[in-house]
Write an enzyme that holds these catalytic residues in place. Structure first.
Site, PDB file in Angstrom:
ATOM      1  N   HIS A 130       6.367   6.727   6.615  1.00 55.54           N
ATOM      2  CA  HIS A 130       5.091   5.807   6.215  1.00 55.54           C
ATOM      3  C   HIS A 130       3.854   6.487   7.054  1.00 55.54           C
ATOM      4  CE1 HIS A 130       8.369   2.601   5.626  1.00 55.54           C
ATOM      5  NE2 HIS A 130       9.012   2.298   6.944  1.00 55.54           N
ATOM      6  N   LEU A 170     -12.040   1.099  -9.534  1.00 52.68           N
ATOM      7  CA  LEU A 170     -10.829   1.538  -9.638  1.00 52.68           C
ATOM      8  C   LEU A 170     -10.600  -0.107  -9.399  1.00 52.68           C
ATOM      9  CD1 LEU A 170      -7.945   2.137  -9.814  1.00 52.68           C
ATOM     10  CD2 LEU A 170      -8.268   3.255  -7.968  1.00 52.68           C
ATOM     11  N   ASP A 214       8.654   4.968  -3.023  1.00 52.68           N
ATOM     12  CA  ASP A 214       9.924   4.914  -2.838  1.00 52.68           C
ATOM     13  C   ASP A 214      10.512   6.311  -1.875  1.00 52.68           C
ATOM     14  OD1 ASP A 214      12.717   3.865  -1.863  1.00 52.68           O
ATOM     15  OD2 ASP A 214      13.106   3.742  -3.692  1.00 52.68           O
TER      16      ASP A 214
HETATM   17  C1  FPP Z   1       9.352   2.360   1.059  1.00 58.15           C
HETATM   18  O1  FPP Z   1      10.271   3.838   1.821  1.00 58.15           O
HETATM   19  C2  FPP Z   1       8.749   2.195   1.257  1.00 58.15           C
HETATM   20  C3  FPP Z   1       8.597   1.297   1.862  1.00 58.15           C
HETATM   21  C4  FPP Z   1       8.950   0.267   2.320  1.00 58.15           C
HETATM   22  C5  FPP Z   1       6.380   0.953   2.021  1.00 58.15           C
HETATM   23  C6  FPP Z   1       6.067   1.081   1.658  1.00 58.15           C
HETATM   24  C7  FPP Z   1       4.477   2.119   2.327  1.00 58.15           C
HETATM   25  C8  FPP Z   1       3.752   2.661   2.687  1.00 58.15           C
HETATM   26  C9  FPP Z   1       3.898   4.041   1.528  1.00 58.15           C
HETATM   27  C10 FPP Z   1       2.194   3.453   3.686  1.00 58.15           C
HETATM   28  C11 FPP Z   1       1.432   1.749   3.981  1.00 58.15           C
HETATM   29  C12 FPP Z   1       1.335   1.500   2.903  1.00 58.15           C
HETATM   30  C13 FPP Z   1      -0.083   1.641   2.724  1.00 58.15           C
HETATM   31  C14 FPP Z   1      -0.851   0.508   1.273  1.00 58.15           C
HETATM   32  C15 FPP Z   1      -1.702   1.840   3.684  1.00 58.15           C
HETATM   33  P1  FPP Z   1      11.734   3.132   2.460  1.00 58.15           P
HETATM   34  O2  FPP Z   1      11.310   2.856   3.764  1.00 58.15           O
HETATM   35  O3  FPP Z   1      12.169   2.151   1.559  1.00 58.15           O
HETATM   36  O4  FPP Z   1      12.381   4.497   2.203  1.00 58.15           O
HETATM   37  P2  FPP Z   1      13.853   5.180   1.740  1.00 58.15           P
HETATM   38  O5  FPP Z   1      14.724   3.805   0.443  1.00 58.15           O
HETATM   39  O6  FPP Z   1      14.052   6.152   2.079  1.00 58.15           O
HETATM   40  O7  FPP Z   1      15.199   4.613   3.688  1.00 58.15           O
END
Ligand code: FPP
Length: 239
Positions: free
Chosen positions: A36, A130, A19
């Site tokens: 991201h 893994l 997050d």
């Molecule tokens: C939360 O941050 C994250 C996500 C919704 C997506 C997770 C994706 C990645 C880490 C990148 C790609 C993944 C892979 C497996 C290559 P948020 O956007 O909710 O952040 P915020 O709460 O600060 O808005």
């Protein structure tokens, strides 16, 4: 002992709610997609660190059922990022002995993304070092509903006695049936919520919450989370 828990100081299975990508980007005056992109780099590092530590299963919450309500452009950027990540990182993961899995309502993902996912899952299927599980279009309540539907179907067809349903037979119908339950759940960005992630499976997991945003979550942070797990674990063993 609850299923999946371990007597070792090293958790066998770590699950992570990644997050804070958006907030990381905002603090730097960058578009959310840059958060991201930086988050994908942390994914690569987490995989590497799990291998170093000897963690056998890593489950990452990469896209929730609720994430479909984000702006179309952000969804598109996330799906493209996932596809690029799979294309670029698959050879390295393969070399590292990583076996890829995906859980969730995968039929909702764009076709090209699903094809890439299936390709890497197939390519890495005999690796043993893994198990990396990506939760995609995943919601724990939806997963539980799918399991209940499956059991109801089997009962209606006459092959299953409803009275015989227990925790084990229920867990066997979850998307995660082939994995042990997580020993450690990590959530970044300081939020203290489960957000519809592995609700059944984390019943006995230790939970570690860090204030760091996911793009800042690096090798030492995962080591620290595992040390915290080991400390709690040792206390649990004390009289
Ligand atoms: C939360 O941050 C994250 C996500 C919704 C997506 C997770 C994706 C990645 C880490 C990148 C790609 C993944 C892979 C497996 C290559 P948020 O956007 O909710 O952040 P915020 O709460 O600060 O808005």
């Amino acid at each position: 002992m609850p299923s999946g828990s371990s007597h070792s100081d090293i958790p066998r299975h770590v699950a992570i709610i990644m997050d804070g990508n958006g907030r990381w980007a905002r603090e730097r005056g960058l578009p959310r997609r840059e958060g991201h992109r930086a988050g994908a780099e942390s994914v690569r590092e987490a995989v590497e660190t799990c291998k170093e530590i000897g963690i056998k299963f890593l489950t990452l919450y990469a896209f929730s059922s609720e994430n479909w309500s984000r702006p179309k452009a952000e969804i598109k950027a996330l799906m493209e990022l996932l596809e690029r990540f799979l294309k670029k990182k698959a050879p390295e993961m393969h070399r590292q002995g990583v076996r890829l899995h995906a859980i969730g309502r995968l039929e909702s993902l764009p076709k090209s993304c699903r094809r890439e996912l299936e390709r890497v899952i197939e390519q890495t299927s005999s690796n043993q070092d893994l198990d990396l599980v990506l939760a995609l279009s995943y919601g724990s309540r939806e997963e539980i509903v799918d399991a209940a539907r499956q059991l109801a179907r089997e009962a209606a067809e006459g092959g299953l006695d409803p009275e015989s349903i227990d925790c084990e037979s229920f867990a066997q119908r979850l998307y995660t049936s082939e994995f042990p339950d997580p020993d450690l759940l990590v959530r970044t960005s300081g939020e203290c919520r489960l957000s519809n992630f592995l609700l059944w499976q984390i019943s006995y997991s230790e939970i570690v919450i860090t204030r760091k945003f996911w793009p800042e979550f690096k090798k030492t942070d995962l080591h620290q989370a595992v040390e915290e797990y080991a400390r709690r674990h040792r206390r649990f063993g004390a009289i």
